[in-house]
Design an enzyme around this catalytic site. Sequence first.
Site, short mmCIF file in Angstrom:
data_model
loop_
_atom_site.label_atom_id
_atom_site.label_comp_id
_atom_site.label_asym_id
_atom_site.label_seq_id
_atom_site.Cartn_x
_atom_site.Cartn_y
_atom_site.Cartn_z
NE ARG A 58 -11.58 -3.75 10.77
CZ ARG A 58 -12.74 -3.20 10.51
NH1 ARG A 58 -13.59 -2.39 11.34
NH2 ARG A 58 -12.79 -3.12 9.29
CG HIS A 65 -10.27 0.78 1.28
ND1 HIS A 65 -11.05 -0.30 0.47
CD2 HIS A 65 -11.34 1.44 2.07
CE1 HIS A 65 -12.15 -0.26 0.96
NE2 HIS A 65 -12.47 1.02 1.65
N GLY A 187 -19.02 -1.33 9.25
CA GLY A 187 -17.43 -0.99 9.17
C GLY A 187 -16.76 -1.46 10.46
CB SER A 189 -15.04 -6.17 11.26
OG SER A 189 -14.49 -6.46 10.25
CG ASP A 239 -11.90 -6.47 8.95
OD1 ASP A 239 -11.19 -5.49 9.20
OD2 ASP A 239 -12.65 -6.52 7.87
#
Length: 548
Positions: A58, A65, A187, A189, A239
């Site tokens: 994704r 965060h 990043g 996922s 995710d």
Amino acid sequence: MTGLPAADAQIPIFTTLKEVYGSLPTAAKQAKRWDDLAREFEIKFGHKPTHVARAPGRVNLIGEHIDYADFGVFPAAIEHDILIACAPRPVDRHAPGSVVAENLHPRYTRQVFSPTRRHTLGDDVPLDAVRVAPWHLDIDKTELRWESYVKAGYYGVLNHFFSPSSTSPVPVPVDILVTGNVPPGSGLSSSAAMVVSSTLAFLAVNGIFDGENAPTKGELVNIAMENERRVGVNSGGMDQSASVIALPGSALYVSFVPSLHAEPIVLPRDAVFVCANSLVVSNKAESAKHQYNLRVAETLAAARLLSHHLNLQIDSNTKRRPVTLREVLARKSGFYRDEQDVQLEDLVRLRKGLVDILGIAMDYLLPKSGDRTDISVDEMIDKSGMDEAEFRKMYLSGVDVETANFELYLRARHVFEEALRVLEFREVCLAGGGNEESKLQTLGKLMNDSHDSCHRQFDCSHPKVNDLVRVARSFGEVGKGRIYGSRMTGAGWGGCTVSLVHREDVEAFITHVKKEYAPYEGMSDEDLASCVFATEPGMGACVFKFID
Ligand code: ADP
Ligand code: NG1
């Protein structure tokens, strides 16, 4: 709000690649990978796969965060995915549920493992009362091993769908072959895609989709979240939600309170999101103690200190799980309980609520003197109103306390402000009519602000990622085309950026980034194409079933 209960839908079982990818051209592009996977499976194991489990990576458009603080986020599935071909082993000479796991990538070597049922005798129970403990698989959290992600998925299947009692049905022995093109540690996922596809593969080969216990998409997300934590990362649910629930053509607004809810949202017509890889690999599981898990601990500790200071009476929850910043804000401002129904007028109230709570946070979470913004462990425990041992157990057990300085104020501030940006982003996408160009500009500004906050307040960017963001934004400055915003995406400390670009200018933008980002120099066209690519929101996870 569309009202579509996307999380309640069944996990799709498909028999054609067009259904898997939601589009014929994408299916045609991917077909060779699937053929290679099925052929290699037969060569390695001597029998055909019965299923392929697919889970996409994704890209998070905004909301970084904040999922583990229980605030809503805005990801979309990408075309890149993990595929796991699998079948029950026909001739069983192995223990129940034993697994032979192979990977098409030579970096990931062949692994063989079996789950065990640990029958234990309690100290104070009669000898005939044998305690049957849940299924167990060894997962080494100190070293990053690829099969840990396979085991993590399997764990959830064993413990949710197979009773540990010795008289219940046992899982079948399984052969699996994995292939993936989600760049790891970037990043996007890959880890969630691994865990989701592993969970699906073990469900499929054990026939669980054929029975009445088949999980819904929302249930699969919850199992996959629980599973991924077994690898040692205290992750939120963004995710897994994107990988499982995404639908082609829509990004997903995912909220977690009062329960998981995913709302497919169509993006403005001219918006295209382009991913670019900084080539800095961030190994989340190994760095968790001083990066990811530390940020989780800081935001939860900030929530605990604020709730104690404000006497919010939410301590009863801390017995089950720590209080989150979202809960603190909701209690303090007395509204904003059901995030799915947030309207424009709520945003005005929310902004006011945030200003109030940030004032309080500044007062209580910042040290009283000097220029420092961080506080010591002792001061933090003192301000929490909790017993030291209890605080350490709840907040610091997954964290490298020796090296940590706790930045509670800056982290809380990022979370609150980012949560507001997500709601504004959603509102702009949902607004009918209006000027398309000004919508794109607003979305781009929100993305730029998000990146700057990740960098300065949450300290989860990386100099090379900042450089890539600068290169992306400079496309507009040199007058080559329309770039509206650029930011890091995912956990950070390396990995990818995502940029919002006008549909007509995508090719020129990609050429610009490939040329201007110094670490790309000398790379082949093929490698560059896998580093910088445009994404359209893609299809979520599924199981492909081979029919004879
Ligand atoms: P990400 O941000 O991509 O989720 P993580 O560091 O959390 O990064 O997880 C990456 C890990 O996932 C890799 O180190 C590897 O163990 C596993 N992984 C990713 N892709 C594959 C793959 N194709 N095959 C096997 N394991 C993979
Ligand atoms: P990555 O590492 O990019 O897959 C992680 C978390 C998310 C979220 C983001 C930051 C996992 C599996 N995922 O994503 O839940 O917290 O960081 O927004 O840990």
